[in-house]
Design a protein around this motif. Structure first.
Motif, PDB file in Angstrom:
ATOM      1  N   SER A  74       0.852  -1.195   0.000  1.00  0.00           N
ATOM      2  CA  SER A  74       0.000   0.000   0.000  1.00  0.00           C
ATOM      3  C   SER A  74       0.882   1.238   0.000  1.00  0.00           C
ATOM      4  O   SER A  74       1.948   1.245   0.625  1.00  0.00           O
ATOM      5  CB  SER A  74      -0.920   0.025   1.227  1.00  0.00           C
ATOM      6  OG  SER A  74      -1.897  -0.983   1.161  1.00  0.00           O
ATOM      7  N   HIS A  98      -7.217   0.959  -5.367  1.00  0.00           N
ATOM      8  CA  HIS A  98      -6.633  -0.216  -4.722  1.00  0.00           C
ATOM      9  C   HIS A  98      -5.730  -0.984  -5.675  1.00  0.00           C
ATOM     10  O   HIS A  98      -5.900  -0.952  -6.900  1.00  0.00           O
ATOM     11  CB  HIS A  98      -7.697  -1.113  -4.084  1.00  0.00           C
ATOM     12  CG  HIS A  98      -8.659  -1.774  -5.013  1.00  0.00           C
ATOM     13  ND1 HIS A  98      -8.421  -2.996  -5.601  1.00  0.00           N
ATOM     14  CD2 HIS A  98      -9.902  -1.406  -5.428  1.00  0.00           C
ATOM     15  CE1 HIS A  98      -9.461  -3.351  -6.325  1.00  0.00           C
ATOM     16  NE2 HIS A  98     -10.381  -2.400  -6.253  1.00  0.00           N
ATOM     17  N   ASP A 100      -4.898  -4.428  -5.416  1.00  0.00           N
ATOM     18  CA  ASP A 100      -5.101  -5.873  -5.539  1.00  0.00           C
ATOM     19  C   ASP A 100      -6.238  -6.185  -6.505  1.00  0.00           C
ATOM     20  O   ASP A 100      -7.088  -5.335  -6.788  1.00  0.00           O
ATOM     21  CB  ASP A 100      -5.378  -6.505  -4.176  1.00  0.00           C
ATOM     22  CG  ASP A 100      -6.619  -5.925  -3.490  1.00  0.00           C
ATOM     23  OD1 ASP A 100      -6.865  -4.705  -3.618  1.00  0.00           O
ATOM     24  OD2 ASP A 100      -7.342  -6.690  -2.837  1.00  0.00           O
ATOM     25  N   PHE A 275      -4.500   1.389  -1.811  1.00  0.00           N
ATOM     26  CA  PHE A 275      -4.550   0.414  -0.732  1.00  0.00           C
ATOM     27  C   PHE A 275      -4.512  -1.017  -1.264  1.00  0.00           C
ATOM     28  O   PHE A 275      -4.985  -1.306  -2.365  1.00  0.00           O
ATOM     29  CB  PHE A 275      -5.843   0.579   0.070  1.00  0.00           C
ATOM     30  CG  PHE A 275      -5.961   1.868   0.828  1.00  0.00           C
ATOM     31  CD1 PHE A 275      -5.227   2.076   1.982  1.00  0.00           C
ATOM     32  CD2 PHE A 275      -6.813   2.876   0.389  1.00  0.00           C
ATOM     33  CE1 PHE A 275      -5.343   3.262   2.695  1.00  0.00           C
ATOM     34  CE2 PHE A 275      -6.944   4.060   1.097  1.00  0.00           C
ATOM     35  CZ  PHE A 275      -6.203   4.255   2.249  1.00  0.00           C
ATOM     36  N   ASP A 276      -4.025  -1.908  -0.442  1.00  0.00           N
ATOM     37  CA  ASP A 276      -4.088  -3.334  -0.693  1.00  0.00           C
ATOM     38  C   ASP A 276      -5.367  -3.911  -0.066  1.00  0.00           C
ATOM     39  O   ASP A 276      -6.037  -3.248   0.736  1.00  0.00           O
ATOM     40  CB  ASP A 276      -2.854  -4.006  -0.090  1.00  0.00           C
ATOM     41  CG  ASP A 276      -2.685  -5.471  -0.478  1.00  0.00           C
ATOM     42  OD1 ASP A 276      -3.437  -5.944  -1.362  1.00  0.00           O
ATOM     43  OD2 ASP A 276      -1.802  -6.129   0.094  1.00  0.00           O
ATOM     44  N   ASN A 277      -5.728  -5.116  -0.471  1.00  0.00           N
ATOM     45  CA  ASN A 277      -6.733  -5.959   0.195  1.00  0.00           C
ATOM     46  C   ASN A 277      -8.173  -5.482   0.079  1.00  0.00           C
ATOM     47  O   ASN A 277      -9.043  -5.943   0.828  1.00  0.00           O
ATOM     48  CB  ASN A 277      -6.387  -6.139   1.681  1.00  0.00           C
ATOM     49  CG  ASN A 277      -5.038  -6.816   1.888  1.00  0.00           C
ATOM     50  OD1 ASN A 277      -4.257  -6.412   2.748  1.00  0.00           O
ATOM     51  ND2 ASN A 277      -4.750  -7.836   1.089  1.00  0.00           N
ATOM     52  N   GLU A 278      -8.487  -4.601  -0.894  1.00  0.00           N
ATOM     53  CA  GLU A 278      -9.879  -4.206  -1.082  1.00  0.00           C
ATOM     54  C   GLU A 278     -10.736  -5.411  -1.467  1.00  0.00           C
ATOM     55  O   GLU A 278     -11.895  -5.518  -1.057  1.00  0.00           O
ATOM     56  CB  GLU A 278      -9.980  -3.119  -2.153  1.00  0.00           C
ATOM     57  CG  GLU A 278     -11.340  -2.438  -2.249  1.00  0.00           C
ATOM     58  CD  GLU A 278     -12.351  -3.190  -3.111  1.00  0.00           C
ATOM     59  OE1 GLU A 278     -13.571  -2.931  -2.981  1.00  0.00           O
ATOM     60  OE2 GLU A 278     -11.926  -4.047  -3.912  1.00  0.00           O
ATOM     61  N   SER A 282     -10.675  -5.268   2.996  1.00  0.00           N
ATOM     62  CA  SER A 282      -9.901  -4.094   3.437  1.00  0.00           C
ATOM     63  C   SER A 282      -9.577  -4.082   4.927  1.00  0.00           C
ATOM     64  O   SER A 282      -8.983  -3.134   5.423  1.00  0.00           O
ATOM     65  CB  SER A 282     -10.627  -2.780   3.081  1.00  0.00           C
ATOM     66  OG  SER A 282     -10.711  -2.614   1.691  1.00  0.00           O
ATOM     67  N   THR A 284      -7.354  -5.096   6.988  1.00  0.00           N
ATOM     68  CA  THR A 284      -5.985  -5.510   7.286  1.00  0.00           C
ATOM     69  C   THR A 284      -5.183  -4.277   7.688  1.00  0.00           C
ATOM     70  O   THR A 284      -5.660  -3.146   7.562  1.00  0.00           O
ATOM     71  CB  THR A 284      -5.317  -6.158   6.058  1.00  0.00           C
ATOM     72  OG1 THR A 284      -5.255  -5.191   5.000  1.00  0.00           O
ATOM     73  CG2 THR A 284      -6.086  -7.387   5.582  1.00  0.00           C
ATOM     74  N   GLY A 287      -5.040  -2.161   4.606  1.00  0.00           N
ATOM     75  CA  GLY A 287      -6.252  -1.946   3.835  1.00  0.00           C
ATOM     76  C   GLY A 287      -6.871  -0.586   4.091  1.00  0.00           C
ATOM     77  O   GLY A 287      -6.422   0.189   4.942  1.00  0.00           O
ATOM     78  N   SER A 290      -7.768   0.211   7.602  1.00  0.00           N
ATOM     79  CA  SER A 290      -6.672   0.294   8.568  1.00  0.00           C
ATOM     80  C   SER A 290      -6.445   1.741   8.988  1.00  0.00           C
ATOM     81  O   SER A 290      -7.105   2.665   8.510  1.00  0.00           O
ATOM     82  CB  SER A 290      -5.386  -0.263   7.950  1.00  0.00           C
ATOM     83  OG  SER A 290      -4.850   0.643   6.999  1.00  0.00           O
TER      84      SER A 290
END
Length: 455
Positions: A74, A98, A100, A275-278, A282, A284, A287, A290
Motif C-alpha cells: 500500500s 486499490h 489488488d 490500498f491493498d486488500n480491497e 480491506s 488488514t 487496507g 486500517s
C-alpha cells in the motif's frame, strides 16, 4: 442515428491511444500488489517525491512532496502546498484506489502430488473472481518472497516473465454438462497444472529461490498469486476498447496517479492513496479500513507544526474521491441494470451511488464532482444497481471509518469485472485523468455540508 453529442460515439484520439498504451505498460509492471506499490514508488521517485518510511521521524515542509508505504503493498503520497497552512482554509484533497485484484493464492505447502506423475499447485481463492475465466490459459506467478540473509530477513519481489502453469478444462466428451452451467469446486477443479512428470515437488521451491537469487533453504515464506498472461491490447475497428488483466482497479490507480503527479496545488494538501486488500474486505493493517491513511495525515499534520484542533478542522473541509471501476452496460444482458442509472464504455467517469451507503456518494459530493467534470469539459455518467439487486462496496465508506470526510465514489466503466481479462473504453482513462487533474488543481472551500466554493 446516434446523438452527435454522445461522447461514446466519438473516435479515439491520439491522446486516448497513447494513454491506453501507458496504462497497459503500467499494468504489465504490476503483476501483484507488491509490484504495484514498487511501480508507484518508482514513479514518485522519478517525480521528485521523498520517501518517508513509517519507522523514521518525518520532516515535512510546505512545498514538499512525500510518500510512505505499508507492508510493501500500500502507498500513500502527499504534496503540501506552499500556502496550505492557513488555519482558516487548511484541508486535504484526496483520491483512493486499490492495488489488488481477484486471483488465487498459493498455499504455504504449495504442491499437490499426483494423480500418477502429475504435480499441481495447491491454491485458494483471493476475492470474488469469475472462476471459469482462469481455465485453459497460460498463467504465471507473482508476489513477494521472504529470504534469510546474513543479517536477518529480506523481502524480494518475484515475477518470472514466463508461463508456468495452466488450469485445464475437462473435455466435453467427459463432461456433457459443461455448457449447461457449472459450479466449480476450487479444491478440485481449479488446481493449476505444474508438471506432467518431469519435475519433482521440491522443484517449486527451487524455482522460487532461483527467481529471487537465493538458496531454497533460505526461502522462509512467500505471498505468491496466480497471474494471467493474456496480452493486454487496444482493439476494435475504431480502437474503442482496451482489454487487460486487472483493470479493476489498476485503471483507476493509474489515472489517479497520473493526475496527482501532474498537478501541484499551492492552497491545500493533495493526497494519493493506493490500498491493498480491497478485494477481501480491506480489514488488514494495510487496507482502507486500517489506520494507514489516518496515521499518514496525523503525522504529516504534526510535522507541519499543526495541532489536533487544526487537523480536525481540516477534515471538515476535506474531500475524498474514491476511485474503483464501475459496471458498464453489458451488450447481451441490459436487463441486469437499472433502466436509467447505467453507464457505457467511453462515456466518461461514472459517479456511483447507493441508498445503503455502500458507496459514499450523496447529493453534496455528487454536486462537487459533477462541477469539477464540467469545469474540465469532461462528460460524466451515473451508476446505481437495480433496486432488487445487491451491489458491492468499495474504498470510500471503508476509509471513512478512520478518516471521516466528504467523499464521492467514482469509477471507469468496464465489462467483465473480476474476470481474468477485463474490457474498458480507450477514451475513459483520458477523461478520468482530466477530471482528477481538475480536482487536484482546484481549491475546494467547503463549509459543512451546505456550501463549497471552488477557487
Amino acid at each position: 442515428m446516434p446523438d452527435e453529442k454522445d461522447p461514446t460515439t466519438e473516435s479515439a484520439t491520439v491522446e486516448d491511444l497513447e494513454t491506453s498504451e501507458r496504462l497497459i505498460d503500467f499494468i504489465h509492471r504490476c503483476p501483484s500488489m507488491f509490484h504495484t506499490a514498487a511501480t508507484i514508488g518508482a514513479r514518485l521517485d522519478q517525480a521528485g517525491f521523498t520517501y518517508l518510511p513509517e519507522s523514521d521521524a518525518w520532516d515535512v515542509v510546505p512545498g514538499g512532496s512525500y510518500y510512505t508505504t505499508r507492508n510493501g503493498s500500500s502507498v500513500i503520497a502527499f504534496r503540501v502546498g506552499e500556502d496550505a497552512l492557513d488555519p482558516s482554509t487548511y484541508h486535504f484533497q484526496m483520491t483512493a484506489a486499490h492495488a489488488d485484484s481477484p486471483t488465487y493464492k498459493v498455499k504455504s505447502v504449495p504442491v499437490l502430488d499426483g494423480p500418477e506423475t502429475y504435480l499441481r499447485l495447491n491454491v485458494e481463492g483471493y476475492g470474488g473472481m469469475i472462476d471459469y475465466t482462469w481455465l485453459d490459459r497460460p498463467l504465471s506467478l507473482a508476489g513477494r518472497v521472504l529470504v534469510r540473509t546474513a543479517t536477518g530477513i529480506e523481502s524480494r519481489l518475484f515475477a518470472p516473465d514466463r508461463d508456468l502453469v495452466l488450469i485445464p478444462s475437462v473435455a466435453i466428451h467427459l463432461d456433457r454438462t459443461a455448457n449447461k452451467g457449472k459450479e466449480f469446486n476450487r479444491a478440485v477443479d481449479l488446481c493449476p497444472l505444474f508438471s506432467a512428470g518431469r519435475l519433482r515437488k521440491e522443484d517449486f521451491d527451487r524455482m522460487v529461490a532461483e527467481g529471487v537469487g537465493a538458496k531454497p533453504e533460505d526461502v522462509l515464506a512467500r505471498d505468491l498469486f496466480l497471474v494471467s498472461r493474456e496480452r493486454p491490447c487496444v482493439w476494435g475497428m475504431a480502437d474503442e476498447f482496451v482489454s487487460s488483466p486487472k483493470l479493476d482497479d489498476l485503471q483507476c490507480a493509474f489515472a489517479s496517479l497520473e493526475a496527482f503527479v501532474a498537478e501541484k496545488n499551492r492552497r491545500c494538501v493533495t493526497v494519493f492513496a493506493c490500498f491493498d486488500n480491497e478485494e477481501v474486505g480491506s480489514n488488514t493493517k494495510q487496507g482502507a479500513m486500517s489506520t494507514l491513511l489516518h496515521d499518514t495525515l496525523v503525522r504529516a499534520n504534526a510535522a507541519l507544526g499543526m495541532g489536533e484542533e487544526d487537523y480536525l478542522r481540516a477534515l471538515s473541509r476535506s474531500f475524498l474521491v474514491s476511485c474503483d471501476n464501475a459496471h458498464a452496460l453489458h451488450p447481451n444482458h441490459p436487463e441486469l441494470y437499472d433502466a436509467e442509472n447505467r453507464c457505457r464504455l467511453n462515456g466518461g467517469p461514472v459517479v456511483k451511488e447507493a441508498a445503503n451507503q455502500k458507496y459514499t456518494t450523496d447529493a453534496f459530493s455528487r454536486a462537487v464532482f459533477v462541477s469539477l467534470c464540467e469545469k474540465a469539459d469532461v462528460p460524466h455518467q451515473t451508476f446505481a444497481n437495480r433496486s432488487d439487486m445487491a451491489g458491492g462496496s468499495t474504498l470510500g465508506n471503508l476509509s471513512n471509518t478512520q478518516v471521516s470526510v466528504h467523499a464521492v465514489d467514482i469509477g471507469l466503466p468496464q465489462l467483465a469485472m473480476h474476470s481474468s481479462y477485463e474490457t474498458a473504453g480507450t477514451r475513459d482513462t483520458t477523461w478520468t485523468i482530466r477530471a482528477l487533474r481538475e480536482f487536484f488543481s482546484a481549491d475546494l472551500r467547503i463549509t459543512g455540508g451546505e456550501r463549497v466554493d471552488m477557487v
